[in-house]
Design a protein around this motif. Sequence first.
Motif, PDB file in Angstrom:
ATOM      1  N   ALA A 218     -10.930 -22.106  -5.045  1.00  0.00           N
ATOM      2  CA  ALA A 218     -10.430 -21.083  -6.582  1.00  0.00           C
ATOM      3  C   ALA A 218     -11.480 -20.333  -7.456  1.00  0.00           C
ATOM      4  CB  ALA A 218     -10.508 -22.478  -8.387  1.00  0.00           C
ATOM      5  N   LYS A 219     -12.305 -19.854  -6.624  1.00  0.00           N
ATOM      6  CA  LYS A 219     -13.167 -18.911  -6.995  1.00  0.00           C
ATOM      7  C   LYS A 219     -12.506 -17.451  -6.377  1.00  0.00           C
ATOM      8  CE  LYS A 219     -17.817 -16.527  -7.147  1.00  0.00           C
ATOM      9  NZ  LYS A 219     -18.964 -16.663  -7.066  1.00  0.00           N
ATOM     10  N   ALA A 220     -12.315 -17.629  -4.889  1.00  0.00           N
ATOM     11  CA  ALA A 220     -11.845 -17.083  -4.379  1.00  0.00           C
ATOM     12  C   ALA A 220     -10.417 -16.172  -4.348  1.00  0.00           C
ATOM     13  CB  ALA A 220     -11.672 -17.193  -2.682  1.00  0.00           C
ATOM     14  N   LYS A 221      -9.376 -17.321  -5.590  1.00  0.00           N
ATOM     15  CA  LYS A 221      -7.740 -16.569  -5.721  1.00  0.00           C
ATOM     16  C   LYS A 221      -8.508 -16.104  -7.066  1.00  0.00           C
ATOM     17  CE  LYS A 221      -3.990 -18.571  -7.122  1.00  0.00           C
ATOM     18  NZ  LYS A 221      -2.813 -20.516  -7.150  1.00  0.00           N
ATOM     19  N   GLU A 222      -8.998 -16.239  -7.772  1.00  0.00           N
ATOM     20  CA  GLU A 222      -9.241 -15.665  -9.034  1.00  0.00           C
ATOM     21  C   GLU A 222      -9.837 -14.093  -8.795  1.00  0.00           C
ATOM     22  OE1 GLU A 222     -12.249 -16.056 -12.731  1.00  0.00           O
ATOM     23  OE2 GLU A 222     -12.383 -17.109 -11.715  1.00  0.00           O
ATOM     24  N   ARG A 223     -10.903 -13.847  -7.754  1.00  0.00           N
ATOM     25  CA  ARG A 223     -10.878 -12.478  -7.485  1.00  0.00           C
ATOM     26  C   ARG A 223     -10.098 -11.876  -6.527  1.00  0.00           C
ATOM     27  NH1 ARG A 223     -15.852 -14.152  -5.540  1.00  0.00           N
ATOM     28  NH2 ARG A 223     -14.658 -14.663  -3.148  1.00  0.00           N
ATOM     29  N   LEU A 224      -9.251 -12.335  -5.657  1.00  0.00           N
ATOM     30  CA  LEU A 224      -8.197 -11.970  -4.792  1.00  0.00           C
ATOM     31  C   LEU A 224      -7.087 -11.819  -6.006  1.00  0.00           C
ATOM     32  CD1 LEU A 224      -8.686 -14.263  -1.612  1.00  0.00           C
ATOM     33  CD2 LEU A 224      -9.492 -11.500  -1.649  1.00  0.00           C
ATOM     34  N   SER A 225      -6.466 -13.062  -6.444  1.00  0.00           N
ATOM     35  CA  SER A 225      -5.873 -12.431  -7.500  1.00  0.00           C
ATOM     36  C   SER A 225      -5.731 -10.735  -8.839  1.00  0.00           C
ATOM     37  CB  SER A 225      -5.253 -13.468  -8.613  1.00  0.00           C
ATOM     38  OG  SER A 225      -5.122 -14.550  -7.668  1.00  0.00           O
ATOM     39  N   ALA A 226      -7.561 -10.503  -8.841  1.00  0.00           N
ATOM     40  CA  ALA A 226      -7.227  -9.643  -9.889  1.00  0.00           C
ATOM     41  C   ALA A 226      -6.509  -7.931  -9.351  1.00  0.00           C
ATOM     42  CB  ALA A 226      -8.783  -9.614 -10.035  1.00  0.00           C
ATOM     43  N   SER A 227      -6.119  -7.859  -7.617  1.00  0.00           N
ATOM     44  CA  SER A 227      -5.816  -6.636  -7.568  1.00  0.00           C
ATOM     45  C   SER A 227      -4.336  -7.310  -6.585  1.00  0.00           C
ATOM     46  CB  SER A 227      -6.671  -5.722  -6.786  1.00  0.00           C
ATOM     47  OG  SER A 227      -7.157  -6.759  -5.076  1.00  0.00           O
ATOM     48  N   ASP A 228      -3.643  -5.785  -6.712  1.00  0.00           N
ATOM     49  CA  ASP A 228      -2.590  -6.086  -5.387  1.00  0.00           C
ATOM     50  C   ASP A 228      -3.090  -6.268  -4.032  1.00  0.00           C
ATOM     51  OD1 ASP A 228      -1.461  -5.485  -8.038  1.00  0.00           O
ATOM     52  OD2 ASP A 228      -0.632  -3.330  -7.741  1.00  0.00           O
ATOM     53  N   ALA A 229      -4.003  -5.704  -3.480  1.00  0.00           N
ATOM     54  CA  ALA A 229      -4.305  -5.991  -1.890  1.00  0.00           C
ATOM     55  C   ALA A 229      -5.068  -7.235  -2.381  1.00  0.00           C
ATOM     56  CB  ALA A 229      -5.746  -4.954  -1.808  1.00  0.00           C
ATOM     57  N   GLY A 230      -5.421  -7.571  -3.464  1.00  0.00           N
ATOM     58  CA  GLY A 230      -6.167  -8.604  -2.600  1.00  0.00           C
ATOM     59  C   GLY A 230      -4.871 -10.548  -2.968  1.00  0.00           C
TER      60      GLY A 230
ATOM     61  N   LEU B 299      -2.615  -0.120   0.671  1.00  0.00           N
ATOM     62  CA  LEU B 299      -1.674   0.657   1.809  1.00  0.00           C
ATOM     63  C   LEU B 299      -0.171   1.174   1.339  1.00  0.00           C
ATOM     64  CD1 LEU B 299      -4.778   1.291   5.041  1.00  0.00           C
ATOM     65  CD2 LEU B 299      -5.026   2.399   2.602  1.00  0.00           C
ATOM     66  N   PRO B 300      -0.109   2.126   2.053  1.00  0.00           N
ATOM     67  CA  PRO B 300       1.005   2.395   1.878  1.00  0.00           C
ATOM     68  C   PRO B 300       2.523   1.060   3.216  1.00  0.00           C
ATOM     69  CG  PRO B 300       0.296   4.504   1.755  1.00  0.00           C
ATOM     70  CD  PRO B 300      -0.550   4.034   2.393  1.00  0.00           C
ATOM     71  N   LYS B 301       2.842   0.734   3.586  1.00  0.00           N
ATOM     72  CA  LYS B 301       4.239   0.083   3.876  1.00  0.00           C
ATOM     73  C   LYS B 301       3.867   0.331   4.965  1.00  0.00           C
ATOM     74  CE  LYS B 301       6.323  -2.695   0.809  1.00  0.00           C
ATOM     75  NZ  LYS B 301       5.492  -4.376   0.359  1.00  0.00           N
ATOM     76  N   ALA B 302       3.808  -0.468   6.510  1.00  0.00           N
ATOM     77  CA  ALA B 302       4.138   0.554   7.600  1.00  0.00           C
ATOM     78  C   ALA B 302       5.295  -1.156   8.774  1.00  0.00           C
ATOM     79  CB  ALA B 302       2.913   0.645   8.123  1.00  0.00           C
TER      80      ALA B 302
ATOM     81  N   ASP C 217       3.266  -5.141   4.935  1.00  0.00           N
ATOM     82  CA  ASP C 217       1.870  -5.155   3.727  1.00  0.00           C
ATOM     83  C   ASP C 217       0.688  -4.470   4.656  1.00  0.00           C
ATOM     84  OD1 ASP C 217       4.160  -5.689   1.507  1.00  0.00           O
ATOM     85  OD2 ASP C 217       3.737  -7.321   2.071  1.00  0.00           O
ATOM     86  N   VAL C 218       0.102  -3.340   4.298  1.00  0.00           N
ATOM     87  CA  VAL C 218      -1.234  -3.087   4.916  1.00  0.00           C
ATOM     88  C   VAL C 218      -2.218  -2.842   3.856  1.00  0.00           C
ATOM     89  CG1 VAL C 218      -2.144  -1.618   6.307  1.00  0.00           C
ATOM     90  CG2 VAL C 218       0.649  -1.653   5.961  1.00  0.00           C
ATOM     91  N   VAL C 219      -3.088  -4.019   4.224  1.00  0.00           N
ATOM     92  CA  VAL C 219      -4.496  -4.027   3.472  1.00  0.00           C
ATOM     93  C   VAL C 219      -6.232  -2.634   4.308  1.00  0.00           C
ATOM     94  CG1 VAL C 219      -6.121  -5.549   2.345  1.00  0.00           C
ATOM     95  CG2 VAL C 219      -3.078  -5.598   1.850  1.00  0.00           C
ATOM     96  N   LYS C 220      -6.714  -2.283   3.745  1.00  0.00           N
ATOM     97  CA  LYS C 220      -7.894  -1.770   4.185  1.00  0.00           C
ATOM     98  C   LYS C 220      -8.691  -2.429   3.758  1.00  0.00           C
ATOM     99  CE  LYS C 220     -10.734   2.220   5.401  1.00  0.00           C
ATOM    100  NZ  LYS C 220     -10.234   3.720   5.371  1.00  0.00           N
TER     101      LYS C 220
END
Length: 301
Positions: A56-68, A178-181, A189-192
Motif C-alpha cells: 500500500a505504501k509503495a502504491k501510494e508513493r508510485l501513484s504520485a508521479s507519471d513515471a511511478g 522520458l519520451p516514448k520510444a 514507455d520509458v522510465v529513468k
Amino acid sequence: MMLKKLSVTLPLLGLVCLIGCNPNKDKSAKTTTEQVQVPSKTTLDIPQAWIDKRVAKAKERLSASDAGKVVWEAMEAHGGLANWFGKGSLAFRFSYRPLDGKTPRDSYQTVDIWRNRAKHTSVTDSTARFGWTGEKAWLQAKDSTAFAYDTKFWALTPIYLMGHPFVLDGEGVNLELLPKAEYKGRVNDVVKVTFAAGTGDAPDDYYILHFDADSHLLTATRYIVSYPEYFKDGGHNPEKFMEVGELVNVDGVLLPSGLKTHWTVNGLPGEHITDIEISGMHFVKGLPEDYFDMPEGAEEL
C-alpha cells in the motif's frame, strides 16, 4: 546497482541488477514447479499484514508521479508486488557468460527479496559459497580461485539484473518519465531510475527501463555500473543495453529466463557482449531464520 540498501518502514528492502519479456507473451507462459525441502523451525516468512502495508505504501508513493504510475502498472503486469513479496525467498541459477573471454559467473543462489540478502553456491563445488547478510559480505571457499571475480559486487547484482520492476518499491529511488520510444516495432514507455545519495554502494548507477506501452511488461533495460571499487576515480562504464528474453511464470510472477547484453548505440542495442541464462527459478518458504547469516569459518570481505 550493487548492494542497494533502501530504507523502508518495515525490514530492509529486497531490491536488485533486470527483467523483461517478449511483449507478445502473456501470463500463461512456462510455469516452474521445482520445490526444495527446508528444516522445520523458526522461519523467515513475512506476515501478510506486513506485506499489505508495504504494498500500500509503495502504491501510494508510485501513484504520485507519471513515471511511478508506469512502474506500478508494470508491477501489476508482472504479477503484482503483493505476489512478489508474498511467495518467500527467490532461488535460481544465474549463468553469466561474457563473449569477450572475460570471467564467467555461474552460481545457484537464494535471495531474501524482503530484506535484501543473498547466498550463492558454486555450481561445481557445493562447499564454495558467498553471500550478503544485509550488513556484510562473506566468502567461504577452500580454493581461492573458486570465484574469480568480486563476490561482494556480485552478491546482489543478479537480482538487480532480473528483478525489475519489483526492486523499485523502496525509498531512495527517483523516477523520471522520458519520451516514448520504439523498440522492435512497438511503442514503449520509458522510465529513468536514479538513486538518492547514500543509497547503496553505487548510488550513481542508473537504469533506463523500457515497458511495452500496451502490455506494460518490461522489454529492455539500459544501465551503467559505477561501483567505486571498479572506478576508484569516479565515473562508470559505457551504457549497456539489456534485452529481456522469454518470461517464465514462477508461481504467478513473470520473470525472465534469459537476458542478452549489448553496448548501447544511440539508444539501441549495438555489439552483443554477454549472454545470461536464468534457470530453476522458484520461491521458497520456511527457510530458517539464520539461513542468510555468515557461516562459521567464512571470511568477512
